[in-house]
Structures are given as structure tokens and as C-alpha cells.
Design a protein around this motif. Structure first.
Motif, PDB file in Angstrom:
ATOM      1  N   VAL A 213     -44.485 -13.707 -49.366  1.00 23.83           N
ATOM      2  CA  VAL A 213     -43.641 -14.221 -50.448  1.00 23.83           C
ATOM      3  C   VAL A 213     -42.826 -15.411 -49.949  1.00 23.83           C
ATOM      4  N   ALA A 214     -42.285 -15.323 -48.730  1.00 22.31           N
ATOM      5  CA  ALA A 214     -41.521 -16.449 -48.180  1.00 22.31           C
ATOM      6  C   ALA A 214     -42.400 -17.687 -48.038  1.00 22.31           C
ATOM      7  N   LYS A 215     -43.621 -17.501 -47.582  1.00 23.95           N
ATOM      8  CA  LYS A 215     -44.536 -18.644 -47.453  1.00 23.95           C
ATOM      9  C   LYS A 215     -44.878 -19.227 -48.821  1.00 23.95           C
ATOM     10  N   TYR A 216     -45.058 -18.361 -49.815  1.00 27.75           N
ATOM     11  CA  TYR A 216     -45.347 -18.832 -51.167  1.00 27.75           C
ATOM     12  C   TYR A 216     -44.186 -19.676 -51.698  1.00 27.75           C
ATOM     13  N   LEU A 217     -42.950 -19.218 -51.475  1.00 32.18           N
ATOM     14  CA  LEU A 217     -41.790 -19.972 -51.943  1.00 32.18           C
ATOM     15  C   LEU A 217     -41.688 -21.316 -51.230  1.00 32.18           C
ATOM     16  N   LEU A 218     -41.978 -21.329 -49.942  1.00 26.48           N
ATOM     17  CA  LEU A 218     -41.930 -22.589 -49.199  1.00 26.48           C
ATOM     18  C   LEU A 218     -42.958 -23.588 -49.736  1.00 26.48           C
ATOM     19  N   ASP A 219     -44.099 -23.088 -50.159  1.00 26.81           N
ATOM     20  CA  ASP A 219     -45.137 -23.977 -50.692  1.00 26.81           C
ATOM     21  C   ASP A 219     -44.804 -24.480 -52.097  1.00 26.81           C
ATOM     22  N   GLU A 220     -44.086 -23.661 -52.887  1.00 28.87           N
ATOM     23  CA  GLU A 220     -43.831 -24.009 -54.285  1.00 28.87           C
ATOM     24  C   GLU A 220     -42.577 -24.863 -54.474  1.00 28.87           C
ATOM     25  N   ILE A 221     -41.592 -24.721 -53.611  1.00 29.19           N
ATOM     26  CA  ILE A 221     -40.314 -25.421 -53.790  1.00 29.19           C
ATOM     27  C   ILE A 221     -40.492 -26.908 -53.484  1.00 29.19           C
ATOM     28  N   LYS A 222     -39.869 -27.745 -54.312  1.00 29.26           N
ATOM     29  CA  LYS A 222     -39.937 -29.200 -54.145  1.00 29.26           C
ATOM     30  C   LYS A 222     -38.556 -29.734 -53.766  1.00 29.26           C
ATOM     31  N   ILE A 223     -38.531 -30.645 -52.819  1.00 33.61           N
ATOM     32  CA  ILE A 223     -37.296 -31.257 -52.353  1.00 33.61           C
ATOM     33  C   ILE A 223     -37.354 -32.755 -52.637  1.00 33.61           C
ATOM     34  N   ALA A 224     -36.214 -33.296 -53.117  1.00 30.16           N
ATOM     35  CA  ALA A 224     -36.153 -34.726 -53.430  1.00 30.16           C
ATOM     36  C   ALA A 224     -36.226 -35.562 -52.154  1.00 30.16           C
ATOM     37  N   GLU A 225     -36.992 -36.634 -52.207  1.00 29.46           N
ATOM     38  CA  GLU A 225     -37.104 -37.559 -51.083  1.00 29.46           C
ATOM     39  C   GLU A 225     -36.234 -38.792 -51.345  1.00 29.46           C
TER      40      GLU A 225
ATOM     41  N   VAL B 142     -35.198 -20.115 -49.400  1.00 30.73           N
ATOM     42  CA  VAL B 142     -35.713 -18.812 -48.962  1.00 30.73           C
ATOM     43  C   VAL B 142     -34.604 -17.996 -48.318  1.00 30.73           C
ATOM     44  N   ASP B 143     -33.726 -18.664 -47.556  1.00 30.19           N
ATOM     45  CA  ASP B 143     -32.585 -17.984 -46.942  1.00 30.19           C
ATOM     46  C   ASP B 143     -31.682 -17.372 -48.005  1.00 30.19           C
ATOM     47  N   LEU B 144     -31.433 -18.100 -49.092  1.00 30.24           N
ATOM     48  CA  LEU B 144     -30.561 -17.597 -50.153  1.00 30.24           C
ATOM     49  C   LEU B 144     -31.195 -16.430 -50.907  1.00 30.24           C
ATOM     50  N   ILE B 145     -32.491 -16.484 -51.120  1.00 26.45           N
ATOM     51  CA  ILE B 145     -33.157 -15.423 -51.882  1.00 26.45           C
ATOM     52  C   ILE B 145     -33.255 -14.141 -51.070  1.00 26.45           C
ATOM     53  N   PHE B 146     -33.573 -14.241 -49.779  1.00 27.56           N
ATOM     54  CA  PHE B 146     -33.729 -13.059 -48.942  1.00 27.56           C
ATOM     55  C   PHE B 146     -32.442 -12.649 -48.235  1.00 27.56           C
ATOM     56  N   LYS B 147     -31.335 -13.378 -48.473  1.00 23.10           N
ATOM     57  CA  LYS B 147     -30.030 -13.029 -47.889  1.00 23.10           C
ATOM     58  C   LYS B 147     -30.120 -12.921 -46.359  1.00 23.10           C
ATOM     59  N   LEU B 148     -30.638 -13.955 -45.725  1.00 25.74           N
ATOM     60  CA  LEU B 148     -30.817 -13.924 -44.274  1.00 25.74           C
ATOM     61  C   LEU B 148     -29.542 -14.308 -43.527  1.00 25.74           C
ATOM     62  N   THR B 149     -28.809 -15.305 -44.009  1.00 28.08           N
ATOM     63  CA  THR B 149     -27.589 -15.743 -43.341  1.00 28.08           C
ATOM     64  C   THR B 149     -26.484 -15.887 -44.383  1.00 28.08           C
TER      65      THR B 149
END
Length: 483
Positions: free
Chosen positions: A267-279, A471-478
Motif C-alpha cells: 500500500v505504501a508503494k502504491y501511494l508513492l506511485d500515485e501521489i504527484k508533487i509539483a515541480e 505516506v508518513d502522515l497516513i501511516f502515522k510513522l513520525t
């Protein structure tokens, strides 16, 4: 209805506890494995939720009262099918005994003083014979006969109604001599009435007795329940959660689906692939900050201006078109004085020509717009007219707080899409425990993420958006605010 929960080391022990306390006719409502330790040694456990009707539980207790200690031990160790047979027999005999037993052996007018009454009561208890035990086949035959008689009587009644002439009802057949068959027939009629009542109550109860695990109605298997609940708690919408887990089911095999770490990693890998960041977030010359009121547009503008001035050593000018709100322009004027940069108020479209002539040396113009919901055509026309000219190098940032509900955020952002904003800035991350709106918003509108506001401090509480941070915010890692 009696509902109880039982926890044991294995499913077999849990079912034995259900049979012991609620009887063989108990219904299993739910069963799940416990990840926490059971007892001192920390073994896994099983929790079973069962239910039984009040009437069935009373039948079980009535049957147990008739047993001595030895018979009760054999009864508890016997299978559920045998227990049910025994309870039905014991309850049937008990019902027949109640129907046949007279209220008192002595008429009330013949009851004397206390001594005579006690003696007469003892004589009555000795004189009343025990009711005979009716065999199951005989009882079944009598029930069928009674039902057949009732059907015949119903057909006769219907024929009487169809007849044009009134016909007198025939006299009921006389009871057999001795009164024994009459009492047994009365008991059978009472049993039939009881069964009819139970059937009517059963039909009124919803027939889905087994509680499905979360996501079962959408085709999510039991193995993915932890991941389903984790994404829902994070604020990911139901549609996106189901889509993510169905993709996970296609990519992972059955053995990996049973291991939560494998599922979370996918799921974390899927989110990393789907999320878009502004350049090139600050490359444009004109930066317009739009959105509804109370979302943090002004604060985000000041934070980005401070970053450009202090960190990137850029020449920046702050402007506002919100001249109607009390104190809005004065607040930005004070920030501009602190940063020692130009400040201007834009009231009409032709003001941009004057600004370009007098501030042609400025690298970046940061423009604050009033908070509007765009419920009318006039508000939309105002924003279109007051925006920097299209020929200029401009970038429109939509500012959205994560505290908003998905439906409200989607509705207002849909109106602003007519302006064509290029990215989104999310604020108030430190005030929310759910950050799924970030992924839901991007999935809905397909715009990249610009930056995150994580607090009120200027300019510290602003960070550039990254996939890993989402991903950090969704999985509450830090923590929200990193050191």
C-alpha cells in the motif's frame, strides 16, 4: 435475545463455552482472532460472539433443573444434537405436566384450618399420578392429525361462506371418555400455538445473523481487514480504500495477503506511485493564492515570501486584492515592513500595468485573494478580472485545510477548477488526526501537491510537499512537526 462474548485459546474451546452457557441452539454472530496475548504466557486467543433467544435459554435452564449432578455432567459432555433432543423432550414433558396438573386437589370451599389443609395437600400430591411420557412418533402423529383437522375445518368454513343459504355449524365432536386424550390434545394445541408464535417472531427478526467483517460488502477478504481499517482511520475515502486493496489482491499472492507487513508495504508503494508533487514550485513570477475563507491563504503566502527572501535571497513583493475585509491589507502591510519588501493593493485589472512599470525589477509577486465560495457568477467574474494577466508567468495555488470534510472540499474546489489552479497547498496538518483528504483530493482533481502548513510559526511551519511525507502522515510513522 441474550448476546454474550466468549474468549478462549482456540475456536473449539470457545464453542464449548458457548454450548455450556447458552445451549446447543445458540447462534454465532461473529468470530475473530485476537492479536493481543491471552493470559500470562502471551498466546493468541479467539473471541466468539453468540446469541440465543430468551425462550430457548429458559428451556435449557428448565431442563437442567431436572438433572442431578451425574446426569448434568454427561449432558455437558454430549454433542449439541443430543443436548437439543434432551431439552426438547424435557421441556415437552414439563409443558404437558403443567397442562394436566390441577391447580389444587381440594375445592376452595372444603379447605379448613391450616392442619387439615396441609394434610389434604399431601394426600392430593400422593393421589395425582405422574403424566405418561409420550413417544416422539406418537406426538408427531397427533400433531399431524391436529393440523389436518384444522385444515379440514378451514375448508369447511370457506365452503359455508360460498353457500347462499346460512348453514348452522355442526357440533364439535365429543371428547373421548376418560379425559386423558382431551388433556393430551390440549397440550398439543398449546405446543402448536407456541411454535406458531415462535415462527412469527423469527420472521420479524432480520435474517442476517452473522456480522460481516469491514469491507466484506465490497469484496475485501478477511485477511485485508487490518489494512482496510487503517486506511479508513487515516481518512482515506471508502472508494479509494477499496480500489487500493483490490489492486493489492491482484498483485500479492494468498500467503502474502495474510501478512499485514507485506500488505502495508505494498500500500505504501502504491501511494508513492500515485501521489504527484509539483515541480519548480517557485519558478513562476506571479503566485496567486486562492480558496475559500479560513483555509490559511494569507499565512501560506507570508511563509513562502519569507522563505524566498531569507533562504533564496529573492526580490519579492506582497500584494492583496482583499481590500474589503477589515484588517486584511494591514496585516500583510506589517509583514512586508518586517521583511522590508514592497507592498501594494490591487483594486482593478489595470493596476497590473502600473505595478509592472514600477516594480519591474521584482523576481516574484505573491498575491493574496479574498476567501470566496464562488456561489455566484459575480464572484467568479471578479476573480477572473483581478488575476494577473494570462500572458504573464503566473501560477495559481489553491489553499485547502485538511480539517474540511471531503464533500465540502470537493464541492468548492470544483468551482475553483474553472480558474485552472496548478497545484494545492494543504494547511492545518498539526490540528488534524486524519490526513486522508490529501490523497482523496489529489485523486479527485489530479493536481500536484505544492507544500504543507504544519503550524502557525512563520516561516518555520512550512515544508515542501513530498511523497514520503504523505505516506508518513497516513501511516502515522513520525510526528507532524519534525525536529
Amino acid at each position: 435475545m441474550q448476546v454474550k462474548k466468549f474468549e478462549a485459546r482456540s475456536m473449539k474451546e470457545a464453542l464449548e463455552m458457548v454450548k455450556l452457557h447458552l445451549g446447543p441452539e445458540a447462534i454465532i454472530l461473529a468470530a475473530r482472532d485476537h492479536n493481543k496475548g491471552f493470559g500470562l504466557v502471551g498466546q493468541t486467543s479467539v473471541e466468539v460472539t453468540a446469541a440465543v433467544s430468551e425462550e430457548t435459554l429458559r428451556k435449557k435452564l428448565l431442563a437442567e433443573k431436572k438433572m442431578n449432578q451425574e446426569i448434568r455432567a454427561k449432558f455437558n459432555n454430549s454433542p449439541a444434537r443430543i443436548q437439543k433432543k434432551f431439552i426438547d423432550k424435557a421441556f415437552f414433558v414439563g409443558m404437558e405436566d403443567v397442562m394436566r396438573r390441577p391447580i389444587t386437589a381440594i375445592p376452595y370451599i372444603d379447605i379448613g384450618d391450616e392442619g387439615e389443609e396441609a394434610a389434604a395437600s399431601r394426600e392430593a400430591q400422593v393421589a395425582v399420578p405422574k403424566p405418561p411420557v409420550i413417544d416422539e412418533e406418537v406426538a408427531a402423529q397427533r400433531i399431524r392429525s391436529a393440523v389436518k383437522s384444522a385444515l379440514s375445518a378451514g375448508l369447511a368454513t370457506m365452503e359455508e361462506k360460498k353457500s347462499t343459504r346460512p348453514v348452522r355449524a355442526q357440533a364439535a365432536p365429543k371428547a373421548e371418555v376418560g379425559g386423558r386424550d382431551t388433556a393430551e390434545l390440549t397440550a398439543l394445541r398449546g405446543e402448536i400455538s407456541y411454535l406458531k408464535g415462535m415462527l412469527e417472531k423469527f420472521q420479524q427478526v432480520p435474517q442476517n445473523f452473522v456480522t460481516m467483517h469491514p469491507g466484506a460488502e465490497d469484496g475485501i477478504p478477511y485477511e485485508l481487514t487490518p489494512a482496510y481499517e487503517k486506511l479508513k482511520r487515516a481518512g482515506i475515502s471508502k472508494e479509494n480504500t477499496v480500489e487500493i486493496l483490490k489492486q493489492c489482491m491482484k498483485r500479492l499472492d494468498s500467503s502474502q495477503l495474510k501478512k499485514p507487513p507485506f500488505v502495508d508495504a505494498w500500500v505504501a508503494k502504491y501511494l508513492l506511485d500515485e501521489i504527484k508533487i509539483a515541480e519548480h514550485r517557485t519558478r513562476a513570477r506571479y503566485h496567486a493564492f486562492v480558496g475559500p475563507s479560513g483555509q490559511g491563504k494569507t499565512t501560506s503566502l507570508v511563509k513562502i515570501a519569507s522563505h524566498l527572501v531569507i533562504c533564496e535571497k529573492k526580490k519579492v513583493a506582497i500584494m492583496t486584492t482583499d481590500y474589503g475585509k477589515v484588517g486584511a491589507a494591514e496585516q500583510l502591510r506589517i509583514y512586508a515592513q518586517i521583511l522590508n519588501i514592497p507592498f501594494a493593493i490591487v483594486r482593478r485589472k489595470r493596476d497590473w500595468e502600473v505595478i509592472q512599470q514600477k516594480l519591474g525589477h521584482i523576481d516574484h509577486f505573491l498575491v493574496d485573494f479574498p476567501g470566496m465560495n464562488l456561489r455566484s457568477i459575480g464572484e467568479l467574474d471578479f476573480l477572473r478580472d483581478i488575476l494577473p494577466p494570462e500572458g504573464t508567468d503566473r501560477r495559481i495555488h489553491y489553499v485547502q485545510s485538511v480539517l474540511a470534510k471531503d464533500a465540502d472540499a470537493f464541492e468548492i474546489a470544483g468551482r475553483y477548477m474553472t480558474l485552472g489552479f496548478q497545484d494545492v497547498i494543504f494547511t492545518c496538518l498539526d490540528e488534524s488526526v486524519q490526513h486522508g483528504l490529501i490523497f482523496n483530493f489529489q485523486k479527485k482533481f489530479g493536481v500536484p501537491l505544492h507544500s504543507f502548513g504544519i503550524g502557525p510559526k512563520v516561516p518555520e511551519d512550512l515544508e515542501a510537499a513530498t511523497k514520503e511525507r504523505v505516506v508518513d502522515l497516513i501511516f502515522k510513522l513520525t510526528k507532524i512537526r519534525k525536529p
